[in-house]
Design a protein around this motif. Structure first.
Motif, short mmCIF file in Angstrom:
data_model
loop_
_atom_site.label_atom_id
_atom_site.label_comp_id
_atom_site.label_asym_id
_atom_site.label_seq_id
_atom_site.Cartn_x
_atom_site.Cartn_y
_atom_site.Cartn_z
N GLU A 309 0.76 -1.20 0.06
CA GLU A 309 0.08 0.07 0.12
C GLU A 309 0.85 1.38 0.02
O GLU A 309 1.92 1.53 0.65
N PRO A 310 0.64 2.25 -0.92
CA PRO A 310 1.49 3.29 -0.84
C PRO A 310 1.16 4.24 0.32
O PRO A 310 0.00 4.24 0.81
N SER A 311 2.11 5.17 0.79
CA SER A 311 1.95 5.95 1.86
C SER A 311 0.97 7.01 1.42
O SER A 311 0.77 7.31 0.39
N GLU A 312 0.41 7.81 2.54
CA GLU A 312 -0.75 8.70 2.26
C GLU A 312 0.15 9.95 1.68
O GLU A 312 -0.49 10.75 0.86
N ILE A 313 1.51 10.23 2.09
CA ILE A 313 2.11 11.22 1.43
C ILE A 313 2.24 11.01 -0.13
O ILE A 313 1.86 11.82 -0.97
N THR A 314 2.32 9.81 -0.49
CA THR A 314 2.52 9.50 -1.97
C THR A 314 1.30 9.61 -2.70
O THR A 314 1.16 10.31 -3.65
N LYS A 315 0.19 9.34 -2.21
CA LYS A 315 -1.22 9.41 -2.65
C LYS A 315 -1.41 10.88 -2.66
O LYS A 315 -1.96 11.25 -3.83
N ASP A 316 -1.19 11.49 -1.72
CA ASP A 316 -1.28 13.20 -1.84
C ASP A 316 -0.73 13.82 -2.99
O ASP A 316 -1.22 14.53 -3.44
N VAL A 317 0.72 13.37 -2.94
CA VAL A 317 1.36 14.10 -4.11
C VAL A 317 0.95 13.82 -5.31
O VAL A 317 0.89 14.66 -6.16
N PHE A 318 0.62 12.39 -5.44
CA PHE A 318 0.16 11.90 -6.63
C PHE A 318 -1.32 12.58 -7.22
O PHE A 318 -1.58 13.19 -8.43
N LYS A 319 -2.10 12.87 -6.39
CA LYS A 319 -3.22 13.34 -6.46
C LYS A 319 -2.90 14.89 -6.91
O LYS A 319 -3.66 15.53 -7.87
N GLU A 320 -2.06 15.76 -6.10
CA GLU A 320 -1.89 17.17 -6.68
C GLU A 320 -1.37 17.09 -8.02
O GLU A 320 -1.60 18.10 -9.09
N LYS A 321 -0.48 16.06 -8.41
CA LYS A 321 -0.02 16.11 -9.80
C LYS A 321 -0.97 15.79 -10.80
O LYS A 321 -1.12 16.49 -12.00
N CYS A 322 -1.76 14.95 -10.55
CA CYS A 322 -3.08 14.73 -11.43
C CYS A 322 -3.92 15.95 -11.33
O CYS A 322 -4.63 16.12 -12.76
N ASP A 323 -4.09 16.70 -10.43
CA ASP A 323 -4.90 17.74 -10.39
C ASP A 323 -4.29 18.90 -11.38
O ASP A 323 -5.08 19.54 -11.94
N CYS A 324 -3.11 19.05 -11.66
CA CYS A 324 -2.51 19.79 -12.27
C CYS A 324 -2.71 19.41 -13.71
O CYS A 324 -2.92 20.43 -14.54
N ARG A 453 4.05 28.48 -26.35
CA ARG A 453 2.93 27.85 -25.96
C ARG A 453 3.19 26.50 -25.52
O ARG A 453 2.78 25.77 -24.77
N TYR A 454 4.47 25.91 -26.08
CA TYR A 454 5.10 24.56 -25.62
C TYR A 454 6.12 24.81 -24.56
O TYR A 454 6.84 23.90 -24.43
N ASN A 455 6.39 25.83 -23.91
CA ASN A 455 6.96 26.03 -22.63
C ASN A 455 6.54 26.92 -21.82
O ASN A 455 6.92 28.13 -21.56
N PRO A 456 5.41 26.50 -21.24
CA PRO A 456 4.59 27.27 -20.28
C PRO A 456 5.43 27.47 -19.02
O PRO A 456 6.28 26.76 -18.53
N SER A 457 4.94 28.52 -18.04
CA SER A 457 5.61 28.65 -16.96
C SER A 457 5.41 27.37 -15.79
O SER A 457 6.29 27.27 -15.04
N GLU A 458 4.16 26.91 -16.04
CA GLU A 458 3.70 26.07 -15.21
C GLU A 458 3.68 24.52 -15.94
O GLU A 458 3.12 24.48 -16.90
N ARG A 459 4.27 23.44 -15.40
CA ARG A 459 4.44 22.29 -15.95
C ARG A 459 3.96 21.13 -14.91
O ARG A 459 4.08 21.41 -13.74
N CYS A 460 3.41 20.17 -15.45
CA CYS A 460 2.94 18.96 -14.80
C CYS A 460 3.76 17.74 -15.01
O CYS A 460 3.89 17.44 -16.18
#
Length: 463
Positions: A309-324, A453-460
């Motif tokens: 089972e992945p840690s809660e930290i892993t799940k939270d960070v992964f969710k943030e990345k997916c939200d991005c 367009r292909y080099n935005p300031s925020e990346r996921c």
């Protein structure tokens, strides 16, 4: 390609527009509605099947002899109207409709079947439906080297994925993937079984309609067997083009029909192998990674899918990345000719958008880590590529996998609208934009200024 388009603003058009222009003209000639890279591979596979059938000797014994008899009865057939009537009998099952989606195509081009190649083209369609076991055997035997080369590249990407999920700083508790990669849907350990199986099938080299009736009865009997029916179903996958991740029993399956020219060949430089097959396998492995990182536990009889089972930290960070990713793609629109673009549903397409990004990250890293080719990269084999760096070649080759052409504006508008509405995959141009705009290695390769367009300031990014 069309270098009049700036790669940092519209890399899809930069990589694909030249191909699209050439294809549109051919579409109008053939009255087809659309064309993709898959269309090109399908034509290659069709020619390969015809070559396999032509190569069988008329006097061949056993199952191959039966195949040749049927093929001969088809290529020498002159009763095409009767064939259409047979194919479209009322209340026929899907399997009995031997022409299926090619029925309209046959009506439009009935006269062309007087030409030998057109007959062979149609006959190859029919035989793929009626003799899946035999054609799967012949196709797999011919493609041993190709499958071996594809497996080697794919397993390199798999090793990169496994290392990445065990070493990523945001995954403090190691996650060990048990995922495997398969290319062969069915094996023929004892080919004599097919000779025995088909020995009871009576065929006549001079009577296609009678042969169709005999084969239909024969196939219905074989498919009614639980064991043989499942093998036949698997064999039918051989010539299809697809790559999929299966949650149970946790493996990626790439069909042999996918790893064919002009998409893949053992003699290609690694840059092309990793850019096409590597990223595709990486995408499917991305689905496996998502399942592991979400901590999905699935029991199938005695098999437990996830062992750690992945840690809660892993799940939270992964969710943030997916939200991005979800926010980013929700801001994209797919261009429609002479109309306002349609906005992408970033929630509906999220899983495959994430898999696209992970697939690119993993395949590019695997290619760099396994690069055993010198820096001249195709400048001798492909002089026309001498002005590009090997990294640029990687991204151009990958983007061209997504080139898509439409017969006219109406077809393009209808198909793209339907895709945005019903397909969990983003349209091709959006997949290229979303994947590469999140990849710093791309903007570095093409020297894209910040804010392009292909080099935005925020990346996921994931890894």
């Amino acid at each position: 390609m069309d270098e009049s388009f700036p790669p940092c603003e519209d890399f899809y058009k930069y990589a694909c527009q030249g191909w699209i222009k050439g294809k549109v003209a051919k579409l109008k000639e053939t009255r087809a509605k659309a064309a993709t890279r898959t269309s090109d591979v399908s034509k290659w596979n069709e020619r390969s099947i015809i070559a396999l059938l032509d190569a069988i000797q008329t006097s061949s014994p056993g199952a191959e002899g039966k195949l040749k008899q049927f093929y001969t009865s088809c290529t020498t057939n002159t009763r095409w109207t009767a064939l259409i009537n047979y194919a479209q009998k009322p209340n026929d099952s899907q399997e009995r409709n031997i022409l299926g989606k090619y029925g309209d195509w046959l009506y439009d081009r009935i006269a062309s079947f007087l030409i030998a190649h057109a007959k062979k083209e149609l006959c190859s369609f029919i035989l793929q439906s009626k003799f899946p076991l035999l054609l799967a055997k012949l196709f797999l035997e011919k493609n041993i080297e190709i499958i071996s080369s594809a497996a080697e590249i794919s397993n390199r990407v798999l090793q990169t994925v496994k290392k990445s999920v065990t070493s990523a700083p945001w995954i403090p508790t190691p996650i060990f993937l048990n995922t495997t990669i398969e290319f062969v849907p069915v094996t023929f350990d004892n080919p004599g079984i097919l000779d025995e199986l088909y020995s009871s099938l009576p065929l006549d080299s001079n009577d296609l309609l009678k042969n169709l009736e005999q084969v239909d009865k024969f196939n219905k009997l074989q498919e009614s067997s639980a064991h043989l029916g499942s093998i036949i179903t698997a064999a039918k996958l051989t010539l299809t083009q697809n790559a999929t991740y299966h949650l149970v029993p946790d493996f990626v399956f790439v069909t042999p029909g996918w790893v064919q020219m002009p998409r893949f060949h053992p003699g290609f430089l690694d840059v092309f192998k990793f850019a096409n097959l590597g990223v595709t396998v990486g995408h499917e492995l991305g689905h496996a990674v998502m399942t592991y990182l979400n901590g999905v536990a699935l029991e199938n009889k005695t098999q437990v899918f996830v062992h750690a089972e992945p840690s809660e930290i892993t799940k939270d960070v992964f969710k943030e990345k997916c939200d991005c990713v979800e926010r980013q793609y929700s801001g994209y629109k797919v261009h429609l000719p002479n109309k306002e673009g349609i906005r992408i549903n970033g929630t509906f397409t999220l899983r495959d958008n994430v898999a696209d990004i992970i697939g690119m990250e993993m395949a590019f890293k695997s290619w760099v880590d396994n690069d055993i080719e010198n820096s001249s990269y195709g400048k001798f084999q492909f002089p026309q590529l001498s002005r590009f760096t090997k990294e640029q070649i990687f991204f151009i080759s990958w983007a061209q996998e997504w080139c898509e052409a439409f017969e006219d504006d109406e077809t393009e508008t209808t198909r793209l609208t339907d895709q945005v509405t019903y397909d969990v995959h983003s349209p091709a141009s959006v997949r290229v934009l979303g994947t590469l705009s999140n990849f710093k290695e791309f903007s570095d390769a093409f020297h894209c200024p910040v804010g392009a367009r292909y080099n935005p300031s925020e990346r996921c990014r994931f890894f």
